[in-house]
Scaffold this motif. Sequence first.
Motif, PDB file in Angstrom:
ATOM      1  N   ILE A  69       0.920  -1.018  -0.051  1.00 23.58           N
ATOM      2  CA  ILE A  69       0.324   0.217  -0.081  1.00 23.58           C
ATOM      3  C   ILE A  69       0.690   1.338  -0.063  1.00 23.58           C
ATOM      4  CG2 ILE A  69      -2.014   1.650   1.503  1.00 23.58           C
ATOM      5  CD1 ILE A  69      -2.379  -1.233   2.910  1.00 23.58           C
ATOM      6  N   PHE A  70      -0.066   2.352  -0.637  1.00 23.31           N
ATOM      7  CA  PHE A  70       1.471   3.866  -1.335  1.00 23.31           C
ATOM      8  C   PHE A  70       0.818   4.875  -0.322  1.00 23.31           C
ATOM      9  CE2 PHE A  70       4.328   6.706  -1.886  1.00 23.31           C
ATOM     10  CZ  PHE A  70       4.276   7.491  -3.723  1.00 23.31           C
ATOM     11  N   ILE A  71       1.186   5.092   0.587  1.00 26.30           N
ATOM     12  CA  ILE A  71       0.463   6.185   1.770  1.00 26.30           C
ATOM     13  C   ILE A  71       1.311   7.879   0.572  1.00 26.30           C
ATOM     14  CG2 ILE A  71      -0.084   7.324   3.381  1.00 26.30           C
ATOM     15  CD1 ILE A  71      -0.738   4.102   4.270  1.00 26.30           C
ATOM     16  N   GLU A  72       0.861   8.401   0.418  1.00 29.74           N
ATOM     17  CA  GLU A  72       1.396   9.909   0.448  1.00 29.74           C
ATOM     18  C   GLU A  72       0.473  10.957   0.841  1.00 29.74           C
ATOM     19  OE1 GLU A  72       3.136  10.732  -3.284  1.00 29.74           O
ATOM     20  OE2 GLU A  72       4.753  11.912  -2.215  1.00 29.74           O
ATOM     21  N   LYS A  73       1.170  11.828   1.286  1.00 30.44           N
ATOM     22  CA  LYS A  73       0.050  13.330   1.777  1.00 30.44           C
ATOM     23  C   LYS A  73      -1.193  12.393   2.910  1.00 30.44           C
ATOM     24  CE  LYS A  73       1.846  16.162  -1.108  1.00 30.44           C
ATOM     25  NZ  LYS A  73       1.664  16.047  -2.457  1.00 30.44           N
ATOM     26  N   GLY A  74      -0.933  11.677   3.541  1.00 30.62           N
ATOM     27  CA  GLY A  74      -2.567  10.979   4.362  1.00 30.62           C
ATOM     28  C   GLY A  74      -3.033  10.340   3.193  1.00 30.62           C
ATOM     29  N   VAL A  75      -3.697   9.898   2.132  1.00 30.08           N
ATOM     30  CA  VAL A  75      -4.278   8.794   1.398  1.00 30.08           C
ATOM     31  C   VAL A  75      -3.690   7.879   0.841  1.00 30.08           C
ATOM     32  CG1 VAL A  75      -5.933  10.754   0.758  1.00 30.08           C
ATOM     33  CG2 VAL A  75      -3.745  10.624  -0.700  1.00 30.08           C
ATOM     34  N   ILE A  76      -3.883   7.158   0.059  1.00 25.76           N
ATOM     35  CA  ILE A  76      -3.739   6.012  -0.477  1.00 25.76           C
ATOM     36  C   ILE A  76      -3.758   6.418  -1.287  1.00 25.76           C
ATOM     37  CG2 ILE A  76      -4.237   3.177  -1.001  1.00 25.76           C
ATOM     38  CD1 ILE A  76      -5.520   2.853   1.837  1.00 25.76           C
ATOM     39  N   VAL A  77      -2.482   6.379  -1.957  1.00 30.47           N
ATOM     40  CA  VAL A  77      -2.389   6.578  -3.738  1.00 30.47           C
ATOM     41  C   VAL A  77      -2.670   5.076  -4.365  1.00 30.47           C
ATOM     42  CG1 VAL A  77      -0.855   7.152  -5.221  1.00 30.47           C
ATOM     43  CG2 VAL A  77      -0.290   8.751  -3.515  1.00 30.47           C
ATOM     44  N   GLU A  78      -2.339   4.147  -4.137  1.00 28.60           N
ATOM     45  CA  GLU A  78      -2.369   2.841  -4.623  1.00 28.60           C
ATOM     46  C   GLU A  78      -1.525   1.598  -3.631  1.00 28.60           C
ATOM     47  OE1 GLU A  78      -0.188   2.690  -8.924  1.00 28.60           O
ATOM     48  OE2 GLU A  78      -1.090   1.027  -9.239  1.00 28.60           O
ATOM     49  N   GLU A  79      -2.506   0.611  -3.951  1.00 29.87           N
ATOM     50  CA  GLU A  79      -2.627  -0.524  -3.203  1.00 29.87           C
ATOM     51  C   GLU A  79      -2.071  -1.659  -4.261  1.00 29.87           C
ATOM     52  OE1 GLU A  79      -6.085  -0.410  -0.872  1.00 29.87           O
ATOM     53  OE2 GLU A  79      -5.350  -2.158  -0.396  1.00 29.87           O
ATOM     54  N   GLY A  80      -1.602  -3.242  -4.197  1.00 30.79           N
ATOM     55  CA  GLY A  80      -1.490  -3.855  -5.035  1.00 30.79           C
ATOM     56  C   GLY A  80      -0.817  -5.323  -4.826  1.00 30.79           C
ATOM     57  N   PRO A  81      -1.397  -6.643  -5.326  1.00 29.73           N
ATOM     58  CA  PRO A  81       0.414  -6.849  -5.273  1.00 29.73           C
ATOM     59  C   PRO A  81       1.546  -6.546  -5.735  1.00 29.73           C
ATOM     60  CG  PRO A  81      -1.398  -7.635  -7.200  1.00 29.73           C
ATOM     61  CD  PRO A  81      -2.062  -6.279  -6.039  1.00 29.73           C
ATOM     62  N   PRO A  82       3.391  -7.031  -5.091  1.00 30.57           N
ATOM     63  CA  PRO A  82       4.241  -6.449  -5.503  1.00 30.57           C
ATOM     64  C   PRO A  82       4.451  -6.578  -6.852  1.00 30.57           C
ATOM     65  CG  PRO A  82       4.526  -8.113  -3.785  1.00 30.57           C
ATOM     66  CD  PRO A  82       3.126  -8.290  -4.490  1.00 30.57           C
ATOM     67  N   ASP A  83       4.341  -7.018  -8.027  1.00 30.49           N
ATOM     68  CA  ASP A  83       4.166  -7.730  -9.118  1.00 30.49           C
ATOM     69  C   ASP A  83       4.038  -6.460  -9.969  1.00 30.49           C
ATOM     70  OD1 ASP A  83       4.381 -11.145  -9.800  1.00 30.49           O
ATOM     71  OD2 ASP A  83       5.987  -9.041  -9.286  1.00 30.49           O
ATOM     72  N   GLU A  84       2.400  -5.503  -9.689  1.00 29.15           N
ATOM     73  CA  GLU A  84       1.854  -4.742  -9.946  1.00 29.15           C
ATOM     74  C   GLU A  84       1.785  -3.509  -9.838  1.00 29.15           C
ATOM     75  OE1 GLU A  84      -2.890  -6.380  -9.747  1.00 29.15           O
ATOM     76  OE2 GLU A  84      -2.344  -4.289  -9.396  1.00 29.15           O
ATOM     77  N   MET A  85       2.624  -3.500  -7.942  1.00 34.59           N
ATOM     78  CA  MET A  85       2.530  -2.196  -7.734  1.00 34.59           C
ATOM     79  C   MET A  85       4.063  -1.456  -8.580  1.00 34.59           C
ATOM     80  SD  MET A  85       0.733  -0.808  -6.179  1.00 34.59           S
ATOM     81  CE  MET A  85       1.530   0.286  -4.788  1.00 34.59           C
ATOM     82  N   PHE A  86       5.656  -2.477  -8.714  1.00 36.58           N
ATOM     83  CA  PHE A  86       6.269  -2.826  -9.027  1.00 36.58           C
ATOM     84  C   PHE A  86       6.655  -2.740 -10.429  1.00 36.58           C
ATOM     85  CE2 PHE A  86       9.556  -2.114  -5.505  1.00 36.58           C
ATOM     86  CZ  PHE A  86       9.136  -2.347  -4.608  1.00 36.58           C
ATOM     87  N   TYR A  87       6.242  -3.309 -11.138  1.00 47.00           N
ATOM     88  CA  TYR A  87       6.019  -3.019 -12.662  1.00 47.00           C
ATOM     89  C   TYR A  87       4.611  -2.770 -13.789  1.00 47.00           C
ATOM     90  CZ  TYR A  87      10.124  -5.863 -10.800  1.00 47.00           C
ATOM     91  OH  TYR A  87      11.048  -6.284 -10.948  1.00 47.00           O
ATOM     92  N   ARG A  88       3.478  -2.964 -12.601  1.00 44.53           N
ATOM     93  CA  ARG A  88       2.560  -2.378 -13.956  1.00 44.53           C
ATOM     94  C   ARG A  88       1.459  -1.547 -12.929  1.00 44.53           C
ATOM     95  NH1 ARG A  88       3.304  -7.549 -14.529  1.00 44.53           N
ATOM     96  NH2 ARG A  88       1.123  -8.138 -12.692  1.00 44.53           N
ATOM     97  N   PRO A  89       2.238  -0.820 -12.512  1.00 46.97           N
ATOM     98  CA  PRO A  89       1.344   0.480 -11.327  1.00 46.97           C
ATOM     99  C   PRO A  89       0.964   1.634 -12.412  1.00 46.97           C
ATOM    100  CG  PRO A  89       3.638   1.354 -11.571  1.00 46.97           C
ATOM    101  CD  PRO A  89       3.787   0.055 -12.171  1.00 46.97           C
TER     102      PRO A  89
END
Lengths: 218, 223, 262
Positions: free
Chosen positions: C216-236
């Motif tokens: 889960i990627f959080i920035e400035k108090g909100v969730i920007v994006e979440e997902g399995p590692p493969d997605e987050m790293f290679y297909r965000p």
Amino acid sequence: MFLQSLEYILMGTGVTVAVTLIALPFGFLLGLLLALVRVYGGRVAGYVVGFYSTTMRGIPPVVLLFIIYFIIAGSINISPFLAGSLALGIISSAYQLEIFRGALQAVGAGQMMAARSIGMSRLQAIRHIIIPQALRLAIPPWSNEAATVVKDSSLVYAIGVPEILRRAQFISARTYRPFLAFTIAALIYFALTFLTNRLLDFVEARTRIPSLHEMGEV
Amino acid sequence: MIEILLRYWPEFLSGLKITLQLTLVGLGVGSVLGMLAALGRLYGSRWIRWLAIGYIELFRGTPLLVQLFAIYFGLPDFGVTVSRMQAALIVLAINSGAYQAEYFRGAIQAIGSGQMMAARSIGMSRWQAIRHIILPQALRVVIPAWSNEPVSLLKASAVVFLIAVPDVMTQAKIVAARTYQPLPSYFIVAFIYLIVVYALSTLLNRIERRYRIPGLEVESHRT
Amino acid sequence: MNERTNQQPIIEVIDLHKRYGDREVLKGISLRVYEGETVVIIGPSGTGKSTLLRCINLLTKPDRGVIKLDGVEITTPGTDEDKVRQHIGMVFQDFLLFNHLTVLNNVMIGLTKVLRMDPKEAEARAIKELERVGLGDHIHQYPGQLSGGQKQRVAIARSLAMDPRVILFDEPTSALDPELIGEVLEVMRMLAQEGMTMIVVTHEMGFAREVADRIIFIEKGVIVEEGPPDEMFYRPKVERTREFLWKITELYGHRKESEPHP
């Protein structure tokens, strides 16, 4: 009746403040001088001052007050007010000496080294570099001591000086309301120590050296 | 002066006993009061906190002598009579408690909120955390600063002679009256205090060295 | 890897808000963590990740929002927070071991004082957990005598001993010297493999890539994006995600080679 009593006790405040304003500066000068001797004066002088410090701080102030008062009053003809104030000053000098000693040592040998390295004499270094920083570092514990002297000034009651407490006692005997009288006295003292602390907080804030390590912090 | 001491040593000794009694009781009761006040100030609800701060500031900000007079002469106003000794004990305990509260508070704060967080994180209640984690550490850390208090209290207790409690200073006055020589008597008293203070300091030093936790220290204050 | 199923999440956070003074640190965070999952939370410093963790175990009170443990709401006033914290473990960045207690007692004290366990039982359990993290030989030492990595492992054992439903890790390796990070990550990897539910705030991207079920990627108090590692790293899905992840990965070097062996 109540207002008259209040006024009578309040007038003692002037005496109390006067005692403090004699004792504290006297203790300051003597204490600072002795601290300098202790830190920079060589081994023998250091021991003598150390002895003075341990002795004066190992005896209750009221006992010392009596002793010094009897000695002074025995030799010269001065009022209990003056004798008591001077005695309190002498007592305070021992505690202030320890405060300044700590502050001087906290400033550090490095500062002295730096000052000497640009050609200053020892005396110059002490005067221009060490003391200004030491005084600043000493403010928190010194403000403690100042409040203590304000409170200890009540001891001159024992030698008859008409300060706040003695007046409160007089009123308590007159009006048969001791608790009220002494509570008023206590509140006046409280106001005095409170003001003293605030005043010194102000001085500390005004003379702040940014980012320098404070001696008085936990 | 030596002759006076040799002749009147029983009087001085009895006075010393009273002085030591006063100090010991004041210290003991004061430590309980002080701990309660410190805990109240740090962990209490708003009312308790204000009460604690009020107590601490009032008894640290006014002279012991005034407190003594207020209690001894003032309690009868409320229908309560106390003996001189009782008044002295009460005032010394309450006064010492206020100063000890600040030592304890400093030590507890030095231990830090992290320890409290860690204790809560395994399900401890606030009280359990204080009892098992904070206090054991705080009581070790407080020793250097706290050991100022026994000596301070010993010296402060000297003023009780002004309400004629038979401590060592009162005895000195009695002896002074009998011998018509005030100074030697007071010198003797001064000397007695010096010795007791020295003995007490040495003892406290030894205790401090034994229980010290290196690296965690608290600022000390004179009374 | 767990698919999102119809089972009840162990931790559910609904629209969490928290502000400090005039700074709003959490602006409506919602998430779910299921049994056995390892969820890694990443994001720039100061974006409220630690605050989020401390809200979950009720050390910090949120201003708004609901938190549920096993379907039961724990943010209702009147909840016994101490009891809740018996079931949610936490491992801190600065370890926060109890300095006056031995390693063994650090782990035992929760069992004896909070769970009222029999001392013999407690000791046995504590020793078991300490051996699990590899510190069976150090049980009579004091925290001051241990290295940072050892301290953190004791902290993990302390949490494990309480048999929690989930363990929260608040930047567990950020205060450690580089060569000590590995031993802690190793223990955490082991726990994940054994099925422990974990929520981890960290900068360790290698750990995130290899061990996380979800990031889960959080920035400035909100969730920007979440997902399995493969997605987050290679297909965000969000550009910012890609930017952040790869910047961090560069910063911490390529971890694949230098990662500890299982």
